[in-house]
Enzyme design. Structure first.
Site, PDB file in Angstrom:
ATOM      1  N   PRO A 134      49.680 -67.777  44.759  1.00 54.29           N
ATOM      2  CA  PRO A 134      49.936 -66.413  44.342  1.00 54.29           C
ATOM      3  C   PRO A 134      50.655 -66.264  43.014  1.00 54.29           C
ATOM      4  CG  PRO A 134      51.448 -67.089  46.097  1.00 54.29           C
ATOM      5  CD  PRO A 134      50.819 -68.295  45.516  1.00 54.29           C
ATOM      6  N   GLU A 135      50.034 -65.577  42.120  1.00 54.33           N
ATOM      7  CA  GLU A 135      50.767 -64.977  41.014  1.00 54.33           C
ATOM      8  C   GLU A 135      50.874 -63.491  41.344  1.00 54.33           C
ATOM      9  OE1 GLU A 135      50.846 -65.822  37.077  1.00 54.33           O
ATOM     10  OE2 GLU A 135      50.130 -67.881  37.184  1.00 54.33           O
ATOM     11  N   HIS A 179      49.758 -75.187  59.311  1.00 55.55           N
ATOM     12  CA  HIS A 179      50.960 -74.705  58.612  1.00 55.55           C
ATOM     13  C   HIS A 179      51.268 -73.239  58.872  1.00 55.55           C
ATOM     14  CE1 HIS A 179      50.689 -78.515  56.580  1.00 55.55           C
ATOM     15  NE2 HIS A 179      49.510 -78.214  56.091  1.00 55.55           N
ATOM     16  N   ARG A 191      52.972 -76.098  51.503  1.00 52.33           N
ATOM     17  CA  ARG A 191      54.034 -76.823  50.782  1.00 52.33           C
ATOM     18  C   ARG A 191      55.432 -76.325  51.123  1.00 52.33           C
ATOM     19  NH1 ARG A 191      51.971 -77.373  44.628  1.00 52.33           N
ATOM     20  NH2 ARG A 191      53.758 -78.756  44.444  1.00 52.33           N
TER      21      ARG A 191
END
Length: 273
Positions: free
Chosen positions: A2-3, A92, A111
């Site tokens: 995401p930006e 995740h 992450r």
DNA sequence: CTGAGCACCTGAGGGC
DNA sequence: TGCCCTCAGGTGCTCA
């Protein structure tokens, strides 16, 4: 993933799916995010109704009727989606909010660079990650004249300046590169040497490229998922980012990759000066 | 003040 | 096929 445009796309997609819903239960499967979730830190979400979703920089702020705000950051690989309770778990999935319509809001983050924290209005107001942010690029407060005046004595490269969240909120690596290509400005230029006109070009290009990306559904990278958990696609065409060795669409010169502050920078050596 | 370097993590992709 | 290496959208720390 995401930006800013991706975060905004997630926000817009989630609003019709979660606003007005009551949270029936919270499951935290993995609390070791970038900022660990305190034991019981999300417990007070149970029973509240979600009243809205705001965005500040790349943070999402879920408002509730209990005066609490759920602050969420997606880090590099975070995903938020709403799906039916029976949908198989993906890898995740660290946090699940059970909603009163039989669906779930699921937070996944391979992450674990993201964060999820429940704050009261005071805690939110003084949260250091939010209080130190510069102006929003899409709000009215980003002003080329102000930036020009404020940077006269600075030698920092313009690309690094754009990515400094205290200077401008929410500009990541992709859109910093794309903005400077559109503005025709070399990423290594010291900010103090940008003219007033150059600042106008930078601010205009930044707003334009972010708007275009949001209009296109915010998809720049492969693992983007929309609010319903479906994969996105490459809807935004990037002109320099990740295009080292390829031709510039404007002038045909070969796009270069350099490293600035440990991050890859891509630019056209001919049309960015 | 600057920015380099590193840290947190997992996974994708290239080279061999 | 698989192993090893590098790199990745973000942020924030230390250190020189």
């Amino acid at each position: 993933m995401p930006e800013l445009p991706e975060v905004e796309t997630v926000r817009r997609g989630l609003i019709p799916l979660v606003v007005g819903r009551r949270v029936l239960g919270v499951t935290v499967r993995e609390r070791r995010l970038r900022e660990p979730i305190a034991p019981g830190g999300l417990r007070r979400l149970r029973g509240v109704r979600l009243t809205g979703i705001e965005r500040r920089s790349k943070y999402l702020l879920f408002g509730t009727d209990a005066g609490l705000t759920l602050l969420v950051h997606l880090g590099m690989t975070g995903q938020l989606c709403v799906c039916d309770r029976g949908r198989p778990r993906r890898a995740h999935e660290h946090v699940v909010l059970r909603l009163d319509d039989g669906r779930e809001l699921r937070y996944a983050d391979a992450r674990r660079f993201g964060m999820m924290r429940l704050l009261d209005s005071e805690g939110l107001h003084r949260h250091p990650r939010l209080s130190g942010l510069g102006p929003e690029p899409l709000g009215g407060s980003l002003d080329a004249a102000v930036l020009h005046r404020a940077t006269r004595r600075l030698t920092k490269p313009i690309k690094n300046f754009l990515m400094d969240t205290r200077a401008v909120a929410g500009v990541g690596n992709i859109y910093a590169c794309e903005t400077l290509h559109r503005a025709g400005i070399r990423p290594t230029r010291p900010v103090g040497r940008l003219s007033r006109a150059a600042w106008e070009a930078v601010v205009g290009s930044l707003r334009q490229v972010l708007h275009e990306a949001i209009e296109a559904g915010g998809t720049t990278r492969r693992d983007f998922l929309n609010a319903e958990g479906n994969p996105g696609y490459f809807a935004v065409s990037l002109r320099v980012y990740d295009r080292a060795g390829k031709g510039c669409g404007r002038c045909g010169a070969v796009i270069k990759r350099i490293v600035q502050a440990g991050r890859s920078t891509f630019y056209c050596p001919r049309c960015q000066r």
